[in-house]
Design a protein around this motif. Structure first.
Motif, mmCIF file in Angstrom:
data_model
loop_
_atom_site.group_PDB
_atom_site.id
_atom_site.type_symbol
_atom_site.label_atom_id
_atom_site.label_comp_id
_atom_site.label_asym_id
_atom_site.label_seq_id
_atom_site.Cartn_x
_atom_site.Cartn_y
_atom_site.Cartn_z
ATOM 1 N N ASP A 193 32.926 48.070 30.299
ATOM 2 C CA ASP A 193 34.152 48.681 29.788
ATOM 3 C C ASP A 193 34.528 49.867 30.672
ATOM 4 N N VAL A 194 34.816 49.585 31.920
ATOM 5 C CA VAL A 194 35.055 50.640 32.910
ATOM 6 C C VAL A 194 36.431 50.442 33.537
ATOM 7 N N PRO A 195 37.044 51.517 34.019
ATOM 8 C CA PRO A 195 38.375 51.405 34.618
ATOM 9 C C PRO A 195 38.375 50.536 35.866
ATOM 10 N N SER A 196 39.409 49.744 35.987
ATOM 11 C CA SER A 196 39.582 48.901 37.172
ATOM 12 C C SER A 196 40.556 49.524 38.163
ATOM 13 N N GLY A 197 41.188 50.645 37.779
ATOM 14 C CA GLY A 197 42.214 51.237 38.622
ATOM 15 C C GLY A 197 43.617 50.860 38.200
ATOM 16 N N ARG A 198 43.735 49.982 37.223
ATOM 17 C CA ARG A 198 45.034 49.569 36.713
ATOM 18 C C ARG A 198 45.356 50.333 35.435
ATOM 19 N N ASP A 199 46.625 50.526 35.165
ATOM 20 C CA ASP A 199 47.069 51.229 33.966
ATOM 21 C C ASP A 199 47.248 50.207 32.848
ATOM 22 N N ILE A 200 46.342 50.238 31.855
ATOM 23 C CA ILE A 200 46.415 49.273 30.760
ATOM 24 C C ILE A 200 46.322 50.008 29.419
ATOM 25 N N ASP A 201 46.762 49.343 28.368
ATOM 26 C CA ASP A 201 46.700 49.892 27.014
ATOM 27 C C ASP A 201 45.365 49.478 26.404
ATOM 28 N N THR A 202 44.376 50.355 26.487
ATOM 29 C CA THR A 202 43.040 50.007 25.991
ATOM 30 C C THR A 202 42.992 49.936 24.469
ATOM 31 N N LEU A 203 43.914 50.614 23.770
ATOM 32 C CA LEU A 203 43.899 50.586 22.315
ATOM 33 C C LEU A 203 44.182 49.196 21.758
ATOM 34 N N ALA A 204 44.881 48.382 22.524
ATOM 35 C CA ALA A 204 45.217 47.030 22.068
ATOM 36 C C ALA A 204 44.009 46.102 22.119
ATOM 37 N N HIS A 206 43.095 44.219 24.303
ATOM 38 C CA HIS A 206 43.426 42.991 25.020
ATOM 39 C C HIS A 206 43.312 43.240 26.526
ATOM 40 N N PHE A 207 42.734 42.296 27.220
ATOM 41 C CA PHE A 207 42.600 42.428 28.663
ATOM 42 C C PHE A 207 43.163 41.187 29.336
ATOM 43 N N ASP A 208 44.031 41.420 30.304
ATOM 44 C CA ASP A 208 44.685 40.293 30.975
ATOM 45 C C ASP A 208 43.800 39.739 32.087
ATOM 46 N N ALA A 233 22.034 42.215 31.669
ATOM 47 C CA ALA A 233 22.835 42.312 30.449
ATOM 48 C C ALA A 233 24.017 43.232 30.710
ATOM 49 N N VAL A 234 25.032 43.136 29.861
ATOM 50 C CA VAL A 234 26.206 44.004 30.012
ATOM 51 C C VAL A 234 26.571 44.599 28.663
ATOM 52 N N ASP A 235 27.203 45.781 28.711
ATOM 53 C CA ASP A 235 27.573 46.549 27.522
ATOM 54 C C ASP A 235 29.083 46.744 27.503
ATOM 55 N N LEU A 236 29.713 46.483 26.347
ATOM 56 C CA LEU A 236 31.160 46.623 26.217
ATOM 57 C C LEU A 236 31.569 47.795 25.333
ATOM 58 N N HIS A 237 30.620 48.453 24.670
ATOM 59 C CA HIS A 237 30.880 49.661 23.900
ATOM 60 C C HIS A 237 32.013 49.515 22.882
ATOM 61 N N TRP A 238 32.046 48.394 22.172
ATOM 62 C CA TRP A 238 32.937 48.194 21.026
ATOM 63 C C TRP A 238 34.416 48.198 21.396
ATOM 64 N N ASN A 239 34.768 47.938 22.654
ATOM 65 C CA ASN A 239 36.136 48.137 23.117
ATOM 66 C C ASN A 239 36.976 46.870 23.187
ATOM 67 N N PHE A 240 36.425 45.718 22.775
ATOM 68 C CA PHE A 240 37.153 44.471 22.942
ATOM 69 C C PHE A 240 37.535 43.882 21.585
ATOM 70 N N SER A 241 38.436 42.924 21.607
ATOM 71 C CA SER A 241 38.768 42.127 20.432
ATOM 72 C C SER A 241 38.021 40.800 20.526
ATOM 73 N N VAL A 242 38.069 40.017 19.449
ATOM 74 C CA VAL A 242 37.466 38.684 19.487
ATOM 75 C C VAL A 242 38.103 37.857 20.589
ATOM 76 N N GLU A 243 39.419 37.876 20.643
ATOM 77 C CA GLU A 243 40.159 37.093 21.644
ATOM 78 C C GLU A 243 39.785 37.496 23.069
ATOM 79 N N THR A 245 37.079 39.107 24.120
ATOM 80 C CA THR A 245 35.679 38.827 24.417
ATOM 81 C C THR A 245 35.467 37.346 24.681
ATOM 82 N N GLU A 246 36.151 36.491 23.953
ATOM 83 C CA GLU A 246 36.025 35.054 24.211
ATOM 84 C C GLU A 246 36.453 34.722 25.639
ATOM 85 N N LYS A 247 37.549 35.328 26.093
ATOM 86 C CA LYS A 247 37.999 35.088 27.464
ATOM 87 C C LYS A 247 36.999 35.640 28.482
ATOM 88 N N LEU A 248 36.496 36.844 28.204
ATOM 89 C CA LEU A 248 35.531 37.444 29.118
ATOM 90 C C LEU A 248 34.254 36.614 29.180
#
Length: 410
Positions: A193-204, A206-208, A233-243, A245-248
Motif C-alpha cells: 500500500d505504497v505510493p506509485s507516484g500517481r495522484d489517486i483517491d485512496t479513500l475510494a 479502488h485501484f485502477d 508475503a505482502v501487507d496491504l494495511h486495510w486499504n483495499f476493497s473486496v473488488e 483486492t480480487e483484482k490485485l
C-alpha cells in the motif's frame, strides 16, 4: 478402597504425596509498577513490575497514547499487594476493574497486556522456570522469525506526501529482499500500500490498472531476486476493497505468495470471508483484534488462513496462546504480529514455543542498529532467522538499562 490403597502406595514411594508444598518464604507481593518509553522505530513502552521477592518482571505494551497513565495511575493501586504468581487471576481482575472503560479492547487492553507480560516474567523468575514451562512446556527449540522489510529511507515521509520516491521502485524492493535473505531470513514481507507516484483517491479503496501493475512489479522484483531462498508475503494495511483486492490477487497469483495481509478494514469478518473464498492466495489478519473473543468470528467464518494476534496488544501471553488454540480447532496457522522491542519479541517466542500451529513471528526492527544492544547479552537474539527458546527463568532476557536510558523517549 482402591483409592486409599493407591494413596498409601504413592506415599510409600513419594513421601510428600498429597501434602501441601511448604514455602521457604512468604507469599510474594507486587510492590509497584512503572514504565519507560524507548524511542525505537516505534515508541516501545517497557513495563517494570516490582515485587518484595527481590524480582522485577519486565513487560511491554503496544505503542499507544495514554497507556503509561493507565498503567501507573490506574492499575498500580489495583495490583499492589497482590501475588504476582496469580497471573490469570490478576488478568481477570484488571479486566473487571476496568470494565466498561476499555478493558475489552483499545488502550485498556493494551495496558493489561504489557502488565501481563511482566507478571509472567516475574512469576518465572520467582519459580525459577522459563515462561514456556509455566505454559505447559515447549514444542520446538527455536522459533522462526520473518523479516518485515522496507526498501530504503524516507518511506513514511513519501507515503504521507504521496510523492514518488526511490523507496517504492522495484529495484529498491529487490535490494532490500536480498539483504534480508542474506541475513538468514527464510520468510520476508513487504508493504504494497505504497505510493506509485500517481495522484489517486485512496479513500475510494479502488485501484485502477496502472496501480495494480505498479504493485505487481514490486512483487515480481522481490520474488525473482530471492527465488526459492525465501517465502514472500505482502501487507496491504486495510486499504483495499473486496473488488480491488480480487483484482490485485489475480495479478499476483503467478508469484505464489505466502499470504496477503490485512487487505480489508478490520471490522467486518464476513467481508473478509467473502474475499477469502474468491481469491487463491492465503489471507492473514489479526493485529487489530483483541482477545480470543475478538478472533472468534474470524475463525468461525474461516475468513483467513493465518491469524496474527499482537501479544502485547491483544491481551498478553496466555490470551495469545488461547487464540492459537481456538484457531487450531479450524486448523488455522498463527503468525503473530510484532513491532516491539526484544521484550515483546521474547513474549512472542514463548508463545510460539508452546503451540503446535505456530509458523513464524514478525521482526520489524531491522532498521534499528541498537535493537540487540537493549539486551544485556553479548549474543544477538536472532541468528539465521530464528530465536532459540531460552531456558533462563521468566522471559529469558534482561535489559541493559543504560542503553534503555540512552534511547529513552520523554
Amino acid at each position: 478402597m482402591y483409592s486409599d490403597f493407591a494413596a498409601r502406595l504413592a506415599s510409600s514411594i513419594w513421601p510428600d504425596f498429597g501434602r501441601t508444598p511448604s514455602r521457604s518464604t512468604e507469599t510474594p507481593e507486587i510492590t509497584g509498577l512503572s514504565t519507560v518509553v524507548v524511542d525505537g522505530n516505534f515508541p516501545w513502552t517497557i513495563v517494570r513490575l516490582e515485587t518484595d521477592a527481590g524480582v522485577t518482571g519486565i513487560g511491554e505494551s503496544y505503542p499507544s497514547p495514554g497507556v503509561h497513565e493507565v498503567i501507573t495511575d490506574y492499575f498500580e493501586p489495583v495490583l499492589v499487594g497482590e501475588n504476582p504468581l496469580d497471573v490469570e487471576r490478576l488478568y481477570h481482575l484488571m479486566r473487571e476493574s476496568l470494565s466498561g472503560r476499555g478493558s475489552q479492547e483499545g488502550i485498556g487492553t493494551i495496558a493489561i497486556s504489557g502488565i501481563e507480560l511482566a507478571l509472567w516474567d516475574a512469576a518465572g523468575k520467582i519459580l525459577e522456570q522459563p515462561v514456556y514451562q509455566l505454559l505447559g512446556g515447549k514444542m520446538r527449540d527455536e522459533v522462526r522469525m520473518y523479516a518485515d522489510c522496507h526498501a530504503g529511507e524516507g518511506m513514511v515521509e513519501a507515503a504521507l506526501n504521496e510523492q514518488p520516491n526511490e523507496t517504492y521502485e522495484a529495484e529498491a524492493y529487490a535490494r532490500a529482499a536480498r539483504a534480508a535473505v542474506d541475513d538468514g531470513f527464510e520468510m520476508i514481507k513487504f508493504d504494497l500500500d505504497v505510493p506509485s507516484g500517481r495522484d489517486i483517491d485512496t479513500l475510494a479503496r479502488h485501484f485502477d490498472g496502472p496501480e495494480i501493475e505498479h504493485k505487481r512489479g514490486l512483487v515480481e522484483a522481490v520474488t525473482e531476486e530471492v527465488g526459492d531462498e525465501a517465502e514472500v508475503a505482502v501487507d496491504l494495511h486495510w486499504n483495499f476493497s473486496v473488488e480491488a483486492t480480487e483484482k490485485l490477487c489475480a495479478a499476483l497469483e503467478p508469484y505464489d505468495l505466502a499470504w496477503i495481509e490485512d487487505p480489508l478494514p478490520p471490522e467486518n469478518a464476513d467481508a473478509l470471508a467473502t474475499l477469502n473464498r474468491s481469491v487463491a492466495q492465503p489471507l492473514l489478519t489479526g493485529e487489530n483484534r483483541y482477545g480470543r473473543h475478538g478472533f472468534r468470528d474470524l475463525v468461525e467464518t474461516e475468513a483467513v488462513s493465518f491469524v496474527a494476534p499482537d501479544v502485547p496488544k491483544t491481551g498478553g501471553i496466555a490470551e495469545t496462546k488461547k487464540i492459537a488454540e481456538l484457531a487450531d480447532t479450524y486448523y488455522l496457522t498463527m503468525c503473530p504480529h510484532n513491532i516491539g522491542s526484544p521484550v515483546a519479541t521474547m513474549a512472542g517466542v514463548h508463545v510460539g514455543a508452546t503451540v503446535p500451529n505456530f509458523l513464524a513471528l514478525e521482526f520489524h526492527a531491522r532498521d534499528v542498529p541498537w535493537w540487540d544492544d537493549l539486551v544485556a547479552s553479548d549474543e544477538a537474539l536472532i541468528r539465521d532467522g530464528t530465536i532459540a527458546v531460552p531456558d533462563e527463568p521468566g522471559l529469558g532476557i534482561e535489559l541493559d538499562w543504560d542503553v534503555v536510558e540512552e534511547h529513552r523517549k520523554e
